[in-house]
Design an enzyme around this catalytic site. Structure first.
Site, PDB file in Angstrom:
ATOM      1  N   ASP A  36     -10.481  28.459 -34.242  1.00 49.50           N
ATOM      2  CA  ASP A  36      -9.434  28.342 -33.211  1.00 49.50           C
ATOM      3  C   ASP A  36      -8.915  26.907 -33.161  1.00 49.50           C
ATOM      4  O   ASP A  36      -7.715  26.662 -33.054  1.00 49.50           O
ATOM      5  CB  ASP A  36      -9.974  28.720 -31.824  1.00 49.50           C
ATOM      6  N   ASP A  57     -20.683  19.487 -33.459  1.00 51.53           N
ATOM      7  CA  ASP A  57     -19.942  18.674 -32.476  1.00 51.53           C
ATOM      8  C   ASP A  57     -19.136  17.595 -33.185  1.00 51.53           C
ATOM      9  O   ASP A  57     -17.966  17.355 -32.879  1.00 51.53           O
ATOM     10  CB  ASP A  57     -20.885  18.080 -31.415  1.00 51.53           C
ATOM     11  N   ASP A 111     -16.233  30.816 -35.293  1.00 53.71           N
ATOM     12  CA  ASP A 111     -15.280  31.344 -34.308  1.00 53.71           C
ATOM     13  C   ASP A 111     -14.601  30.194 -33.585  1.00 53.71           C
ATOM     14  O   ASP A 111     -13.373  30.147 -33.462  1.00 53.71           O
ATOM     15  CB  ASP A 111     -16.035  32.238 -33.314  1.00 53.71           C
ATOM     16  N   LYS A 152     -26.004  22.762 -36.439  1.00 55.29           N
ATOM     17  CA  LYS A 152     -26.535  21.929 -35.360  1.00 55.29           C
ATOM     18  C   LYS A 152     -28.004  21.687 -35.675  1.00 55.29           C
ATOM     19  O   LYS A 152     -28.914  22.010 -34.896  1.00 55.29           O
ATOM     20  CB  LYS A 152     -26.322  22.658 -34.012  1.00 55.29           C
ATOM     21  N   TYR A 171     -23.854  36.761 -32.581  1.00 56.75           N
ATOM     22  CA  TYR A 171     -23.035  37.944 -32.311  1.00 56.75           C
ATOM     23  C   TYR A 171     -23.825  39.239 -32.448  1.00 56.75           C
ATOM     24  O   TYR A 171     -23.461  40.252 -31.868  1.00 56.75           O
ATOM     25  CB  TYR A 171     -21.846  37.993 -33.282  1.00 56.75           C
TER      26      TYR A 171
HETATM   27  C1  IPM Z   1     -12.134  36.238 -33.673  1.00 59.15           C
HETATM   28  C2  IPM Z   1     -12.173  36.720 -32.250  1.00 59.15           C
HETATM   29  C3  IPM Z   1     -13.329  37.696 -32.073  1.00 59.15           C
HETATM   30  C4  IPM Z   1     -14.604  36.972 -32.438  1.00 59.15           C
HETATM   31  C5  IPM Z   1     -13.447  38.326 -30.684  1.00 59.15           C
HETATM   32  C6  IPM Z   1     -12.169  39.004 -30.267  1.00 59.15           C
HETATM   33  C7  IPM Z   1     -14.605  39.264 -30.599  1.00 59.15           C
HETATM   34  O1  IPM Z   1     -12.271  35.634 -31.385  1.00 59.15           O
HETATM   35  O2  IPM Z   1     -11.985  37.079 -34.583  1.00 59.15           O
HETATM   36  O3  IPM Z   1     -12.238  35.032 -33.889  1.00 59.15           O
HETATM   37  O4  IPM Z   1     -15.183  36.284 -31.583  1.00 59.15           O
HETATM   38  O5  IPM Z   1     -15.042  37.091 -33.575  1.00 59.15           O
HETATM   39 MG    MG Z   2     -12.124  33.765 -32.326  1.00 55.06          MG
END
Ligand code: IPM
Ligand code: MG
Length: 380
Positions: free
Chosen positions: A260, A232, A256, A200, A153
């Site tokens: 999710d 993975d 990240d 990884k 990032y």
């Molecule tokens: C998160 C989001 C952010 C990230 C985006 C919106 C930049 O997906 O906080 O997980 O990738 O960190």
């Molecule tokens: Mg995210």
């Protein structure tokens, strides 16, 4: 009443559903203040799309400067299709990255647990949910500790001169790895005493370096079981048997993605809070407590913005984390969490966590009604 203790909270409602989920959250914080004798002063700041519209830049210098002066920062969400065609450095997401690095909040805590009330909203079968549970109850309770201010990032990036290639770089210093690992170990120490480093390392040199640091740091925590997993495999294990995990520590990008995935297992991404913490020795720390930035892990969801259907619980639970980590208010944080539990027990569901199969025991409500219900439960 004696002198009230004042706290200043930098508030970035942001874009899309951001303002809708922040509104009930501040009402709940105010109720906590009334009940326990604190005053929360909000300093509303612009960042993301809203700031681009009013000042041309996603993170105005004044926003960061004021946020640094506050005791903590609470953010809704930023971004939306209107700003999607802007070049990378002018996109709303830059505001998030700028706040994270500007505030030095390198450790992102993303807890994901299956609440029994939301069992039906979890897509996994019982077999997966009981795999690691000796009591046979379908559940999991894990914490992802995501490194937040380094790696891909923030690494060097660019395009080749001829415009025919592009690159991003994953680079981590020993110190960046060590400090986030220590946050992970401290968390594991008060949980189930297991830490899994996800990387990884079979391919990436930076991952091999993470393992070297971890091998050394782990020696300071002999009562915590350290394990290593490729990312993975971790993605697969989360679906096969999420109950095996306690604390997962991982890099910015992997965290990240995995967070999710973990969020869907809890029923909805709308449920998940997060806390991003700096170092207690950083100049921005207050009274020995690290700087903290709190946000739900979901995005601005422009497709459902303005319809009063977004789930505010991720933001409300982020506020609970703020009370716990930034203000050392464990009782007050637990009170918010208990109130959320109460409304879920009562069958209230925003549409993202409604299962429809549960029939009359569920009542689908909007953002505002959900917020009011938590408020009422808290005041009881
Ligand atoms: C998160 C989001 C952010 C990230 C985006 C919106 C930049 O997906 O906080 O997980 O990738 O960190
Ligand atoms: Mg995210």
């Amino acid at each position: 009443m004696g002198l009230l203790t004042n706290y200043s909270i930098a508030l970035v409602p942001g874009d899309g559903i951001g303002p809708e989920v922040i509104e009930p959250t501040t009402e709940i914080l105010d109720a906590v203040g009334d009940k326990y004798g604190y005053v929360f002063n909000y300093v509303e700041l612009e960042a993301g799309g809203k700031a681009i519209d009013s000042s041309g830049e996603p993170l105005p210098a004044s926003t960061l400067a004021v946020a640094k002066e506050c005791d903590a920062l609470l953010l809704g969400a930023v971004g939306g299709p209107r700003w999607d065609t802007l070049p990378g450095h002018l996109r709303p997401e830059r505001a998030l990255l700028g706040l994270r690095s500007g505030l030095g909040v390198f450790a992102n805590l993303r807890p994901a647990a299956l609440l029994p009330q939301l069992r039906a909203a979890c897509p996994l079968k019982d077999g997966a949910l009981i795999a690691s549970n000796p009591d046979g109850k379908p559940s999991f309770d894990l914490l992802i500790v995501r490194e937040l201010t380094g790696g891909l990032y923030f690494g060097e990036r660019g395009r080749s001169d001829d415009g025919k290639a592009a690159f991003d770089t994953e680079r981590y210093s020993w110190n960046e790895i060590e400090r986030v690992l220590r946050v992970g170990y401290a968390a594991a120490a008060v949980r189930r005493k297991k830490l899994c480093l996800v990387d990884k390392a079979n391919v990436l040199e930076s991952s091999r370096f993470w393992r070297e640091v971890c091998a050394l740091v782990s020696k300071d925590y002999p009562d915590i079981e350290t394990s290593y997993l490729y990312v993975d495999n971790c993605a697969m294990q989360l679906i096969r048997d999420p109950g095996q995990f306690d604390v997962i520590v991982t890099s910015n990008l992997f965290g990240d993605i995995l967070s999710d995935e973990a969020s869907v297992l809890t029923g909805s991404i709308g449920m998940l809070p997060s806390a991003s913490l700096g170092s207690p020795t950083d100049p921005l720390a207050k009274d020995g407590r690290p700087m903290g930035m709190y946000e739900p892990i979901h995005g601005s969801a422009p497709d459902i913005a303005g319809q009063d259907i977004a789930n505010p619980l991720g933001t409300i639970l982020s506020a609970a984390m703020m009370l716990r980590y930034s203000f050392a208010m464990e009782t007050e944080a637990a009170a918010i969490e208990a109130a959320v539990n109460t409304v879920l027990d009562a069958g209230l569901r925003t549409q993202d966590i409604a299962t429809r199969s549960a029939g009359d025991s569920e009542k689908i409500v909007g953002t505002k009604a959900m917020g009011k219900a938590v408020l009422k439960a808290l005041e009881q």
